[in-house]
Write a protein that holds these residues in place. Structure first.
Motif, PDB file in Angstrom:
ATOM      1  N   THR A  96      18.329 114.079   2.358  1.00  0.00           N
ATOM      2  CA  THR A  96      17.310 113.660   3.315  1.00  0.00           C
ATOM      3  C   THR A  96      16.141 112.971   2.609  1.00  0.00           C
ATOM      4  O   THR A  96      15.814 113.300   1.469  1.00  0.00           O
ATOM      5  CB  THR A  96      16.790 114.854   4.129  1.00  0.00           C
ATOM      6  OG1 THR A  96      15.742 114.395   4.980  1.00  0.00           O
ATOM      7  CG2 THR A  96      16.257 115.949   3.243  1.00  0.00           C
ATOM      8  N   LYS A  97      15.523 111.984   3.310  1.00  0.00           N
ATOM      9  CA  LYS A  97      14.435 111.232   2.712  1.00  0.00           C
ATOM     10  C   LYS A  97      13.082 111.810   3.094  1.00  0.00           C
ATOM     11  O   LYS A  97      12.049 111.310   2.688  1.00  0.00           O
ATOM     12  CB  LYS A  97      14.498 109.766   3.166  1.00  0.00           C
ATOM     13  CG  LYS A  97      15.870 109.103   3.051  1.00  0.00           C
ATOM     14  CD  LYS A  97      16.381 109.094   1.639  1.00  0.00           C
ATOM     15  CE  LYS A  97      17.704 108.377   1.428  1.00  0.00           C
ATOM     16  NZ  LYS A  97      18.877 108.896   2.062  1.00  0.00           N
ATOM     17  N   TYR A  98      13.093 112.856   3.920  1.00  0.00           N
ATOM     18  CA  TYR A  98      11.816 113.382   4.382  1.00  0.00           C
ATOM     19  C   TYR A  98      11.569 114.791   3.869  1.00  0.00           C
ATOM     20  O   TYR A  98      12.330 115.703   4.171  1.00  0.00           O
ATOM     21  CB  TYR A  98      11.739 113.349   5.904  1.00  0.00           C
ATOM     22  CG  TYR A  98      11.676 111.935   6.389  1.00  0.00           C
ATOM     23  CD1 TYR A  98      10.494 111.223   6.271  1.00  0.00           C
ATOM     24  CD2 TYR A  98      12.791 111.291   6.884  1.00  0.00           C
ATOM     25  CE1 TYR A  98      10.426 109.905   6.654  1.00  0.00           C
ATOM     26  CE2 TYR A  98      12.741 109.970   7.267  1.00  0.00           C
ATOM     27  CZ  TYR A  98      11.549 109.285   7.151  1.00  0.00           C
ATOM     28  OH  TYR A  98      11.487 107.979   7.518  1.00  0.00           O
ATOM     29  N   GLY A  99      10.526 114.953   3.076  1.00  0.00           N
ATOM     30  CA  GLY A  99      10.213 116.254   2.511  1.00  0.00           C
ATOM     31  C   GLY A  99       9.055 116.900   3.232  1.00  0.00           C
ATOM     32  O   GLY A  99       8.888 116.719   4.435  1.00  0.00           O
ATOM     33  N   PHE A 100       8.225 117.582   2.486  1.00  0.00           N
ATOM     34  CA  PHE A 100       7.178 118.372   3.122  1.00  0.00           C
ATOM     35  C   PHE A 100       6.003 117.552   3.612  1.00  0.00           C
ATOM     36  O   PHE A 100       5.245 118.011   4.449  1.00  0.00           O
ATOM     37  CB  PHE A 100       6.717 119.480   2.179  1.00  0.00           C
ATOM     38  CG  PHE A 100       7.638 120.647   2.227  1.00  0.00           C
ATOM     39  CD1 PHE A 100       7.486 121.605   3.225  1.00  0.00           C
ATOM     40  CD2 PHE A 100       8.683 120.777   1.329  1.00  0.00           C
ATOM     41  CE1 PHE A 100       8.357 122.669   3.310  1.00  0.00           C
ATOM     42  CE2 PHE A 100       9.563 121.840   1.408  1.00  0.00           C
ATOM     43  CZ  PHE A 100       9.403 122.794   2.396  1.00  0.00           C
ATOM     44  N   GLU A 101       5.869 116.312   3.093  1.00  0.00           N
ATOM     45  CA  GLU A 101       4.713 115.520   3.510  1.00  0.00           C
ATOM     46  C   GLU A 101       4.729 115.272   5.019  1.00  0.00           C
ATOM     47  O   GLU A 101       3.695 115.066   5.631  1.00  0.00           O
ATOM     48  CB  GLU A 101       4.623 114.207   2.724  1.00  0.00           C
ATOM     49  CG  GLU A 101       5.659 113.141   3.031  1.00  0.00           C
ATOM     50  CD  GLU A 101       7.030 113.425   2.415  1.00  0.00           C
ATOM     51  OE1 GLU A 101       7.165 114.420   1.682  1.00  0.00           O
ATOM     52  OE2 GLU A 101       7.968 112.651   2.697  1.00  0.00           O
ATOM     53  N   SER A 112      13.453 124.310   6.820  1.00  0.00           N
ATOM     54  CA  SER A 112      12.690 123.115   6.483  1.00  0.00           C
ATOM     55  C   SER A 112      12.772 122.081   7.599  1.00  0.00           C
ATOM     56  O   SER A 112      11.979 121.159   7.641  1.00  0.00           O
ATOM     57  CB  SER A 112      13.183 122.522   5.168  1.00  0.00           C
ATOM     58  OG  SER A 112      14.517 122.120   5.308  1.00  0.00           O
ATOM     59  N   LYS A 113      13.716 122.205   8.515  1.00  0.00           N
ATOM     60  CA  LYS A 113      13.865 121.164   9.539  1.00  0.00           C
ATOM     61  C   LYS A 113      13.822 121.704  10.962  1.00  0.00           C
ATOM     62  O   LYS A 113      13.000 121.316  11.762  1.00  0.00           O
ATOM     63  CB  LYS A 113      15.209 120.430   9.360  1.00  0.00           C
ATOM     64  CG  LYS A 113      15.199 119.430   8.246  1.00  0.00           C
ATOM     65  CD  LYS A 113      15.294 118.017   8.790  1.00  0.00           C
ATOM     66  CE  LYS A 113      14.497 117.074   7.941  1.00  0.00           C
ATOM     67  NZ  LYS A 113      15.251 116.083   7.256  1.00  0.00           N
ATOM     68  N   PHE A 135       4.989 117.325   7.296  1.00  0.00           N
ATOM     69  CA  PHE A 135       4.246 118.351   8.040  1.00  0.00           C
ATOM     70  C   PHE A 135       2.792 117.946   8.246  1.00  0.00           C
ATOM     71  O   PHE A 135       2.150 118.360   9.196  1.00  0.00           O
ATOM     72  CB  PHE A 135       4.283 119.690   7.304  1.00  0.00           C
ATOM     73  CG  PHE A 135       5.647 120.293   7.290  1.00  0.00           C
ATOM     74  CD1 PHE A 135       6.336 120.500   8.475  1.00  0.00           C
ATOM     75  CD2 PHE A 135       6.259 120.631   6.094  1.00  0.00           C
ATOM     76  CE1 PHE A 135       7.604 121.025   8.463  1.00  0.00           C
ATOM     77  CE2 PHE A 135       7.531 121.164   6.081  1.00  0.00           C
ATOM     78  CZ  PHE A 135       8.203 121.360   7.261  1.00  0.00           C
ATOM     79  N   ILE A 136       2.283 117.131   7.301  1.00  0.00           N
ATOM     80  CA  ILE A 136       0.895 116.677   7.448  1.00  0.00           C
ATOM     81  C   ILE A 136       0.863 115.379   8.232  1.00  0.00           C
ATOM     82  O   ILE A 136       0.075 115.196   9.141  1.00  0.00           O
ATOM     83  CB  ILE A 136       0.257 116.457   6.064  1.00  0.00           C
ATOM     84  CG1 ILE A 136       0.364 117.756   5.266  1.00  0.00           C
ATOM     85  CG2 ILE A 136      -1.191 116.033   6.205  1.00  0.00           C
ATOM     86  CD1 ILE A 136       0.139 117.574   3.789  1.00  0.00           C
ATOM     87  N   ARG A 137       1.777 114.459   7.898  1.00  0.00           N
ATOM     88  CA  ARG A 137       1.722 113.133   8.514  1.00  0.00           C
ATOM     89  C   ARG A 137       2.112 113.166   9.975  1.00  0.00           C
ATOM     90  O   ARG A 137       1.560 112.434  10.783  1.00  0.00           O
ATOM     91  CB  ARG A 137       2.638 112.177   7.772  1.00  0.00           C
ATOM     92  CG  ARG A 137       2.136 111.908   6.383  1.00  0.00           C
ATOM     93  CD  ARG A 137       2.972 110.860   5.727  1.00  0.00           C
ATOM     94  NE  ARG A 137       2.738 110.825   4.301  1.00  0.00           N
ATOM     95  CZ  ARG A 137       3.553 110.239   3.443  1.00  0.00           C
ATOM     96  NH1 ARG A 137       4.655 109.662   3.891  1.00  0.00           N
ATOM     97  NH2 ARG A 137       3.281 110.229   2.171  1.00  0.00           N
ATOM     98  N   GLY A 138       3.062 114.034  10.315  1.00  0.00           N
ATOM     99  CA  GLY A 138       3.545 114.089  11.700  1.00  0.00           C
ATOM    100  C   GLY A 138       2.426 114.284  12.702  1.00  0.00           C
ATOM    101  O   GLY A 138       2.225 113.455  13.582  1.00  0.00           O
ATOM    102  N   PRO A 139       1.657 115.376  12.571  1.00  0.00           N
ATOM    103  CA  PRO A 139       0.591 115.635  13.539  1.00  0.00           C
ATOM    104  C   PRO A 139      -0.489 114.566  13.517  1.00  0.00           C
ATOM    105  O   PRO A 139      -1.002 114.177  14.577  1.00  0.00           O
ATOM    106  CB  PRO A 139      -0.003 116.966  13.084  1.00  0.00           C
ATOM    107  CG  PRO A 139       1.032 117.601  12.239  1.00  0.00           C
ATOM    108  CD  PRO A 139       1.838 116.500  11.638  1.00  0.00           C
ATOM    109  N   LEU A 140      -0.808 114.017  12.325  1.00  0.00           N
ATOM    110  CA  LEU A 140      -1.834 112.968  12.256  1.00  0.00           C
ATOM    111  C   LEU A 140      -1.373 111.739  13.033  1.00  0.00           C
ATOM    112  O   LEU A 140      -2.143 111.126  13.765  1.00  0.00           O
ATOM    113  CB  LEU A 140      -2.104 112.576  10.801  1.00  0.00           C
ATOM    114  CG  LEU A 140      -2.912 113.577   9.996  1.00  0.00           C
ATOM    115  CD1 LEU A 140      -3.137 113.063   8.585  1.00  0.00           C
ATOM    116  CD2 LEU A 140      -4.253 113.834  10.658  1.00  0.00           C
ATOM    117  N   ASP A 141      -0.090 111.405  12.876  1.00  0.00           N
ATOM    118  CA  ASP A 141       0.435 110.250  13.601  1.00  0.00           C
ATOM    119  C   ASP A 141       0.369 110.461  15.099  1.00  0.00           C
ATOM    120  O   ASP A 141       0.073 109.539  15.853  1.00  0.00           O
ATOM    121  CB  ASP A 141       1.880 109.971  13.182  1.00  0.00           C
ATOM    122  CG  ASP A 141       1.938 109.255  11.853  1.00  0.00           C
ATOM    123  OD1 ASP A 141       0.913 108.676  11.466  1.00  0.00           O
ATOM    124  OD2 ASP A 141       2.989 109.291  11.200  1.00  0.00           O
TER     125      ASP A 141
END
Ligand code: UDP
Ligand code: MG
Length: 316
Positions: free
Chosen positions: A205-210, A130-131, A212-218
């Motif tokens: 951890t405070k970061y889940g699967f979202e 996951s990481k 994976f989508i937000r990272g590339p968009l950012d």
């Protein structure tokens, strides 16, 4: 003041006391003057009470409390706003980053003159699937696109010259790409240091699967804003013009064919029978729309621009 340590904390009650003691020990050993700035990012546990307790015990500890959870980037941004140290260090509150790294990071900034030094968790103690693996992919992409040679963009442990953090704006979830923001603001000397990493001791951890989508968009928006944020018409205008011309050429060829046929008295098929008629039409409409959005973008960016949006290094 030598060092400001900025620590975003969201539901980290168990870790903070230990972290403060550890930082204090490192700072005292190296005789640094310092401040520790905790930003309580709308925690729902007793994080704020723990921060209050720490400020009473140690005068170098300061706290900011958000009314609700705004995210790590917002927390960093507000921390940066008040940081007074010559060197600003960011680290996670979860004891995964090791305060013993601070003296060396400080040395790299002050002596080797780096603008920014990013930690590299070469040996990482996080879940593999996951990481670690997704993060390798993120870093590879970010490296290719931004041309910054870092292995670990998202490492929480980083050190900056004070003026670097005062001139970048971290919002949304841009904390992943601070080195990219820094580079686009003209701070080119970006270094890397291999850092110790620990497993998360408390909490989760405070970061889940979202991500994976937000990272590339950012990443896309960082690139877009930094390249075309001040001149959107250059991008949309170019695309719009090209698309329009393409459509116009298709329609023109059809039209000319038709006219020639009429002139020579041959029966030509209806213009509307050709697929190119429709493609050309669509292209012209799209081209106009693109061009117009460029214009609108330009208006919007002009209305917000003033002297403050340019970074001046020196004036004589
Ligand atoms: N954090 C925060 N606000 C949030 C999410 C996280 O301030 O909305 C802080 C969190 O308390 C920690 C740091 O950001 O200090 C990194 O979070 P985490 O350890 O959960 O991320 P990971 O190390 O798993 O990538
Ligand atoms: Mg962590």
């Amino acid at each position: 003041m030598d060092i400001s340590v900025v620590i975003p904390s969201y539901n980290e009650e168990e870790s903070l006391r230990e972290l403060v003691n550890w930082i204090e020990a490192v700072m005292d050993k190296n005789k640094f003057s310092y401040e520790v700035i905790f930003i309580d990012d709308g925690s729902t546990d007793t994080t704020w009470q723990v921060i209050e307790e720490c400020t009473q015990k140690n005068a170098s500890v300061k706290g900011i409390k958000f009314r609700r959870n705004y995210g790590k980037s917002a927390a960093l941004f507000c921390g940066f706003d008040v940081a007074k140290g010559d060197v600003v260090i960011t680290m996670d509150a979860d004891l995964q980053d090791n305060p013993e790294e601070i003296p060396e990071l400080y040395r790299m900034i002050t002596e080797e003159n780096y603008d920014l030094v990013s930690g590299w968790k070469k040996k990482r103690y996080d879940p593999l699937f996951s990481k670690n693996i997704p993060s390798k992919f993120f870093n590879w992409t970010a490296r290719r696109i931004s041309k910054i040679k870092l292995h670990d963009f998202n490492c929480g442990l980083k050190a900056y010259k004070n003026r670097v953090i005062k001139s970048i704006e971290v919002y949304g979830e841009m904390h992943r790409y601070i080195p990219v923001l820094a580079k686009w603001s003209g701070f080119n000397k970006i270094g890397e240091k291999v850092v110790q990493h620990q497993e998360r001791k408390f909490g989760k951890t405070k970061y889940g699967f979202e991500r994976f989508i937000r990272g590339p968009l950012d990443l896309l928006s960082v690139i877009f804003i930094s390249k075309y944020g001040k001149r959107p018409l250059h991008l949309f205008g170019t695309l719009g013009t090209l698309t329009f011309i393409l459509g116009f050429v298709m329609a023109a060829i059809l039209g000319i064919n038709k006219l020639l046929a009429i002139r020579h008295n041959v029966t030509a098929p209806l213009v509307t029978n050709s697929p190119y008629f429709y493609i050309g039409l669509t292209c012209m409409v799209l081209g106009t729309l693109l061009f117009l959005s460029g214009f609108l973008g330009e208006l919007i960016s002009r209305s917000g621009s003033n002297r403050n949006s340019y970074l001046i290094e020196k004036e004589i």
